[in-house]
Design an enzyme around this catalytic site. Sequence first.
Site, PDB file in Angstrom:
ATOM      1  N   ARG A  48       0.849  -1.428   0.382  1.00 42.60           N
ATOM      2  CA  ARG A  48      -0.520   0.236   0.113  1.00 42.60           C
ATOM      3  C   ARG A  48       0.991   1.515   0.320  1.00 42.60           C
ATOM      4  O   ARG A  48       2.384   1.124   0.095  1.00 42.60           O
ATOM      5  CB  ARG A  48      -0.476   0.067   1.176  1.00 42.60           C
ATOM      6  CG  ARG A  48      -1.069  -1.007   1.872  1.00 42.60           C
ATOM      7  CD  ARG A  48       0.435  -0.557   3.473  1.00 42.60           C
ATOM      8  NE  ARG A  48      -0.134   1.363   3.414  1.00 42.60           N
ATOM      9  CZ  ARG A  48       1.275   2.602   3.694  1.00 42.60           C
ATOM     10  NH1 ARG A  48       2.506   1.873   3.651  1.00 42.60           N
ATOM     11  NH2 ARG A  48       0.902   3.462   3.270  1.00 42.60           N
ATOM     12  N   GLY A  49       0.390   2.582  -0.164  1.00 42.05           N
ATOM     13  CA  GLY A  49       1.087   3.817   0.056  1.00 42.05           C
ATOM     14  C   GLY A  49       0.862   4.129  -1.916  1.00 42.05           C
ATOM     15  O   GLY A  49       1.518   2.784  -2.421  1.00 42.05           O
ATOM     16  N   ALA A  50       0.600   5.349  -2.403  1.00 40.15           N
ATOM     17  CA  ALA A  50       0.546   5.698  -3.347  1.00 40.15           C
ATOM     18  C   ALA A  50       1.675   4.755  -4.730  1.00 40.15           C
ATOM     19  O   ALA A  50       1.264   4.148  -6.144  1.00 40.15           O
ATOM     20  CB  ALA A  50       0.732   7.026  -3.450  1.00 40.15           C
ATOM     21  N   ARG A  83      -7.665  -0.051  -7.039  1.00 40.48           N
ATOM     22  CA  ARG A  83      -7.294   0.455  -5.852  1.00 40.48           C
ATOM     23  C   ARG A  83      -8.206   1.861  -6.751  1.00 40.48           C
ATOM     24  O   ARG A  83      -7.026   2.315  -7.465  1.00 40.48           O
ATOM     25  CB  ARG A  83      -7.029   0.906  -4.542  1.00 40.48           C
ATOM     26  CG  ARG A  83      -6.371  -0.916  -3.835  1.00 40.48           C
ATOM     27  CD  ARG A  83      -5.494  -0.280  -2.641  1.00 40.48           C
ATOM     28  NE  ARG A  83      -5.932   0.822  -1.371  1.00 40.48           N
ATOM     29  CZ  ARG A  83      -5.797   1.299  -0.527  1.00 40.48           C
ATOM     30  NH1 ARG A  83      -4.105   1.396  -0.322  1.00 40.48           N
ATOM     31  NH2 ARG A  83      -6.241   1.833  -0.453  1.00 40.48           N
ATOM     32  N   GLN A 187      -1.420   2.331  10.031  1.00 37.45           N
ATOM     33  CA  GLN A 187      -0.319   1.951   9.538  1.00 37.45           C
ATOM     34  C   GLN A 187       0.870   2.911   9.965  1.00 37.45           C
ATOM     35  O   GLN A 187       1.927   3.391  10.341  1.00 37.45           O
ATOM     36  CB  GLN A 187      -0.930   2.873   8.279  1.00 37.45           C
ATOM     37  CG  GLN A 187      -1.436   2.126   7.255  1.00 37.45           C
ATOM     38  CD  GLN A 187      -2.837   2.309   6.564  1.00 37.45           C
ATOM     39  OE1 GLN A 187      -3.062   2.908   8.178  1.00 37.45           O
ATOM     40  NE2 GLN A 187      -3.373   2.694   5.940  1.00 37.45           N
ATOM     41  N   ASP A 228      -1.620  10.658  -1.804  1.00 37.84           N
ATOM     42  CA  ASP A 228      -2.051   9.796  -3.150  1.00 37.84           C
ATOM     43  C   ASP A 228      -3.040  10.749  -4.147  1.00 37.84           C
ATOM     44  O   ASP A 228      -2.862   9.939  -5.406  1.00 37.84           O
ATOM     45  CB  ASP A 228      -3.894   8.946  -2.328  1.00 37.84           C
ATOM     46  CG  ASP A 228      -2.610   7.873  -1.054  1.00 37.84           C
ATOM     47  OD1 ASP A 228      -2.538   8.958   0.000  1.00 37.84           O
ATOM     48  OD2 ASP A 228      -2.533   6.969  -1.763  1.00 37.84           O
ATOM     49  N   ASN A 238      -5.142  12.363   1.033  1.00 42.77           N
ATOM     50  CA  ASN A 238      -4.069  11.754   1.523  1.00 42.77           C
ATOM     51  C   ASN A 238      -5.186  10.814   2.559  1.00 42.77           C
ATOM     52  O   ASN A 238      -6.270  11.173   2.663  1.00 42.77           O
ATOM     53  CB  ASN A 238      -3.640  12.525   1.930  1.00 42.77           C
ATOM     54  CG  ASN A 238      -1.874  11.648   2.624  1.00 42.77           C
ATOM     55  OD1 ASN A 238      -2.073  10.720   1.727  1.00 42.77           O
ATOM     56  ND2 ASN A 238      -1.229  11.662   4.136  1.00 42.77           N
ATOM     57  N   LYS A 239      -4.178   9.936   3.438  1.00 44.89           N
ATOM     58  CA  LYS A 239      -4.965   9.131   4.166  1.00 44.89           C
ATOM     59  C   LYS A 239      -6.418   9.774   5.135  1.00 44.89           C
ATOM     60  O   LYS A 239      -5.684  11.139   5.177  1.00 44.89           O
ATOM     61  CB  LYS A 239      -4.024   8.453   5.180  1.00 44.89           C
ATOM     62  CG  LYS A 239      -4.810   7.339   6.536  1.00 44.89           C
ATOM     63  CD  LYS A 239      -4.982   6.184   5.243  1.00 44.89           C
ATOM     64  CE  LYS A 239      -5.006   5.387   4.728  1.00 44.89           C
ATOM     65  NZ  LYS A 239      -6.057   5.207   3.865  1.00 44.89           N
TER      66      LYS A 239
HETATM   67  O1  MRU Z   1      -4.704   3.283   2.250  1.00 46.36           O
HETATM   68  P1  MRU Z   1      -3.600   3.037   2.196  1.00 46.36           P
HETATM   69  O2  MRU Z   1      -2.206   2.822   3.822  1.00 46.36           O
HETATM   70  O3  MRU Z   1      -2.453   2.689   0.658  1.00 46.36           O
HETATM   71  O4  MRU Z   1      -2.671   4.872   2.216  1.00 46.36           O
HETATM   72  C1  MRU Z   1      -1.221   5.472   2.263  1.00 46.36           C
HETATM   73  C2  MRU Z   1      -1.167   6.781   2.319  1.00 46.36           C
HETATM   74  O5  MRU Z   1      -2.335   7.337   2.046  1.00 46.36           O
HETATM   75  C3  MRU Z   1       0.232   7.471   2.568  1.00 46.36           C
HETATM   76  O6  MRU Z   1       0.000   8.838   3.275  1.00 46.36           O
HETATM   77  C4  MRU Z   1       0.248   7.759   0.507  1.00 46.36           C
HETATM   78  O7  MRU Z   1      -0.223   7.143  -0.138  1.00 46.36           O
HETATM   79  C5  MRU Z   1       1.247   8.285  -0.090  1.00 46.36           C
HETATM   80  S1  MRU Z   1       2.685   7.263   1.086  1.00 46.36           S
HETATM   81  C6  MRU Z   1       4.230   7.685   0.213  1.00 46.36           C
END
Ligand code: MRU
Length: 337
Positions: A48-50, A83, A187, A228, A238-239
């Site tokens: 996970r993470g963009a 996603r 996370q 994201d 973002n999250k």
């Molecule tokens: O749902 P996730 O864990 O994929 O969400 C991740 C985030 O929101 C991060 O802050 C974002 O992707 C930046 S990662 C460098």
Amino acid sequence: MHSVHAIALNHHNQLVLLDQRKLPHQADYLILDDYHTIARAITDMVVRGAPAIGITAAYGIAICAARQPNELNNAFTVLAESRPTAVNLFWALKRMQNLADKTPAAQLAQTLMAEAKAIHAEDIQFNKAMGDFGASLITADSTVYTHCNAGALATGGYGTALGVIRSAFAQGKIKQAYAGETRPWLQGARLTAWELMQENIPVKLSCEGASGQLFRKGEVNWVIVGADRITAQGHVANKIGTYNLAVLARHHGVKFMVAAPSSTFDLSLQHGDEIPIEDRPMHEVTSLNGQQIAPQGCEAINPSFDVTPPELIDAIVCEKGIILPPFKQNILALLGD
Ligand code: MRU
């Protein structure tokens, strides 16, 4: 130093993903060699993470080209559905598609694998560049607060928001970091606290509700988060919970920084309302570690991301430089072409 590898290839050109759902207590790796299971790993939060999602999808395409070349078109479709919010996924797929379209069949597998590796390597390089840009905004003896996980685990390596914190720490500027726990997937608690502790960066975990009290006491200088998707006007998805932090930060005079590579910008969108926000299953909120915590039958909301408007952001850093307000003009000036 960044010792965590979320994404790797083995000698058979299979994808090796660290199962982030099991961290920090278990380091299990999944070995995947077909695009369906790679897409499922993205949907199910193994990775996970963009930026990490984009890199994984690129490898998914390359692996498909090598093993099931007749299914390449379907692989693009299936991976694109894994996603919806992180634009890095669609950016990486488009880059792979553009190359696939102009590559002769005999060279497709090799060319696409080289491209996936290039996307991966570039991301690490870009993270380091934005780490330095972000760190230049931070003054000595600073306390920073971050949300979710925007570290080596969320990227090709090094991290976006955590990259800034790593670089600033290496320059002796970080007195204390706080990681917000980040319900429902935690996370912050499971990944960010773990990453920072591995490098001896002083970190304290904060439950989300404690951030207001912390900011009110004047104990935080910067909130630093990843992204994201960032629109042309500087609206940042973002999250979930990032927007709350931005509002609190502005109220208490805490600076707010977003760190993201250019692959996270979606200049085809203007306003944050245009960003598709992922809704995840209710059980992720009503249960914890597989154990029901809410009353049976209790409904829940589970938007995975929120949007922070540009007026609450002090700086956006990417690998090409620091973007300051007014974002509408300055994003276009730096990234417009
Ligand atoms: O749902 P996730 O864990 O994929 O969400 C991740 C985030 O929101 C991060 O802050 C974002 O992707 C930046 S990662 C460098």
